[in-house]
Design a protein around this motif. Structure first.
Motif, PDB file in Angstrom:
ATOM      1  N   THR A 133      -5.072  -1.486  -7.610  1.00 30.73           N
ATOM      2  CA  THR A 133      -6.311  -0.807  -7.434  1.00 30.73           C
ATOM      3  C   THR A 133      -6.108   0.378  -6.997  1.00 30.73           C
ATOM      4  OG1 THR A 133      -6.408  -1.781  -5.231  1.00 30.73           O
ATOM      5  CG2 THR A 133      -7.476  -2.958  -7.223  1.00 30.73           C
TER       6      THR A 133
ATOM      7  N   GLN B 252      -8.310   3.467  -4.494  1.00 31.08           N
ATOM      8  CA  GLN B 252      -9.230   3.938  -3.517  1.00 31.08           C
ATOM      9  C   GLN B 252      -9.250   5.358  -3.290  1.00 31.08           C
ATOM     10  OE1 GLN B 252     -10.514   0.818  -0.696  1.00 31.08           O
ATOM     11  NE2 GLN B 252      -8.509   0.358  -0.790  1.00 31.08           N
TER      12      GLN B 252
ATOM     13  N   GLN C 116      -2.757   0.355  -4.309  1.00 35.97           N
ATOM     14  CA  GLN C 116      -2.396  -0.947  -3.916  1.00 35.97           C
ATOM     15  C   GLN C 116      -1.364  -1.388  -5.009  1.00 35.97           C
ATOM     16  OE1 GLN C 116      -3.658  -2.858  -1.305  1.00 35.97           O
ATOM     17  NE2 GLN C 116      -5.486  -1.754  -0.619  1.00 35.97           N
TER      18      GLN C 116
ATOM     19  N   LEU D 200     -12.245   1.720   3.909  1.00 36.66           N
ATOM     20  CA  LEU D 200     -11.101   1.739   2.960  1.00 36.66           C
ATOM     21  C   LEU D 200     -10.088   0.717   3.755  1.00 36.66           C
ATOM     22  CD1 LEU D 200     -10.861   5.592   1.984  1.00 36.66           C
ATOM     23  CD2 LEU D 200     -11.928   3.601   0.823  1.00 36.66           C
TER      24      LEU D 200
ATOM     25  N   ARG E  77       0.824  -1.155  -0.066  1.00 35.34           N
ATOM     26  CA  ARG E  77      -0.039  -0.003   0.014  1.00 35.34           C
ATOM     27  C   ARG E  77       0.916   1.159  -0.040  1.00 35.34           C
ATOM     28  NH1 ARG E  77      -4.354   0.192   4.659  1.00 35.34           N
ATOM     29  NH2 ARG E  77      -2.291  -0.006   5.962  1.00 35.34           N
TER      30      ARG E  77
ATOM     31  N   ALA F  73      -5.531   9.254  -1.279  1.00 32.56           N
ATOM     32  CA  ALA F  73      -5.859   7.878  -2.061  1.00 32.56           C
ATOM     33  C   ALA F  73      -4.892   6.950  -1.679  1.00 32.56           C
ATOM     34  CB  ALA F  73      -5.854   8.234  -3.492  1.00 32.56           C
TER      35      ALA F  73
ATOM     36  N   GLU G  55     -14.863   5.218   6.160  1.00 30.25           N
ATOM     37  CA  GLU G  55     -15.144   4.790   5.111  1.00 30.25           C
ATOM     38  C   GLU G  55     -15.114   3.428   4.343  1.00 30.25           C
ATOM     39  OE1 GLU G  55     -13.552   7.871   2.151  1.00 30.25           O
ATOM     40  OE2 GLU G  55     -14.322   9.651   3.419  1.00 30.25           O
TER      41      GLU G  55
END
Length: 230
Positions: A90, A92, A103, A229, A61, A100, A227
């Motif tokens: 990905t 997010q 990944q 995440l 991450r 943000a 959220e």
């Protein structure tokens, strides 16, 4: 979805805190800057065009700002550090805050040590991308002398006198011990939380200091929980 580039702040910095541009000095400062560099990755398009900075945030991450990558949703991105290039699998985007999560498939990315909320005049350190190059700098936390409209809690952000140039958004900001304070999220300019892109500087040139808005790790962690995440 396009975000508003500027969020109005009713923030007034104390005149006495107009800081003289600071530079890392001494072994402890240089170690803090190196720690920021260790956390820094450069976000690029698939063809290698630099987009901004990202901060290692744990296995697989990285963090950057939502405003840096929102126009790239659905397109292929990658992150680069030294000779390592990793495709972004990905992405997010947070809704409540400007960050943000990217990944990537690399379990070697470490989880940085989080810093406590820094106090006024505490020196912070940053390393950031400017195109394909990297710049660094140091500067104090600037106290806020008035309530901030548009931000629910003052502790949700830190304002510090740090260098800012094209590509700095998403860069790691650390304390003297090398602990991660947060990521650079924008600049405070004439009463505005400005997330637009500052000008580039030539490699090796002095990067001007601005009142940089730092999004602390505590704010990011709390927003991730709110959220859903990860």
């Amino acid at each position: 979805m396009m975000r508003r580039a500027c969020l109005l702040l009713a923030a007034i910095l104390l005149p006495s805190c107009a800081a003289v541009p600071d530079e890392p000095r001494g072994p402890q400062d240089l170690a803090a800057v190196q720690r920021a560099k260790d956390l820094l990755w450069i976000v690029e398009s698939e063809n290698g065009s630099a987009i901004g900075s990202a901060t290692a945030f744990g296995p697989g991450r990285l963090l950057t700002t939502a405003t840096a990558v929102e126009d790239w949703v659905g397109q292929r991105l990658r992150v680069r550090r030294d000779g390592t290039i990793l495709p972004v699998r990905t992405m997010q985007l947070a809704v409540r805050q400007n960050f943000a999560i990217l990944q990537v498939q690399d379990a070697r990315l470490e989880s940085p040590r989080p810093s406590a909320q820094p106090g006024a005049n505490q020196r912070l350190f940053m390393a950031a991308a400017n195109g394909g190059s990297v710049f660094e700098g140091a500067g104090p936390v600037l106290p806020v002398a008035a309530p901030v409209e548009g931000i629910a809690r003052l502790e949700d952000v830190v304002i510090a006198d740090l260098p800012a140039a094209r590509g700095f958004s998403g860069a790691p900001v650390v304390d003297t011990g090398g602990n991660l304070v947060g990521i650079a999220a924008g600049i405070l300019q004439t009463g505005l939380f400005d997330t637009s892109v500052p000008a580039s500087v030539a490699p090796g040139s002095r990067v001007p200091h601005r009142s940089v808005i730092v999004l602390p790790i505590g704010t990011i962690d709390r927003t991730m929980q709110q959220e859903g995440l990860r």
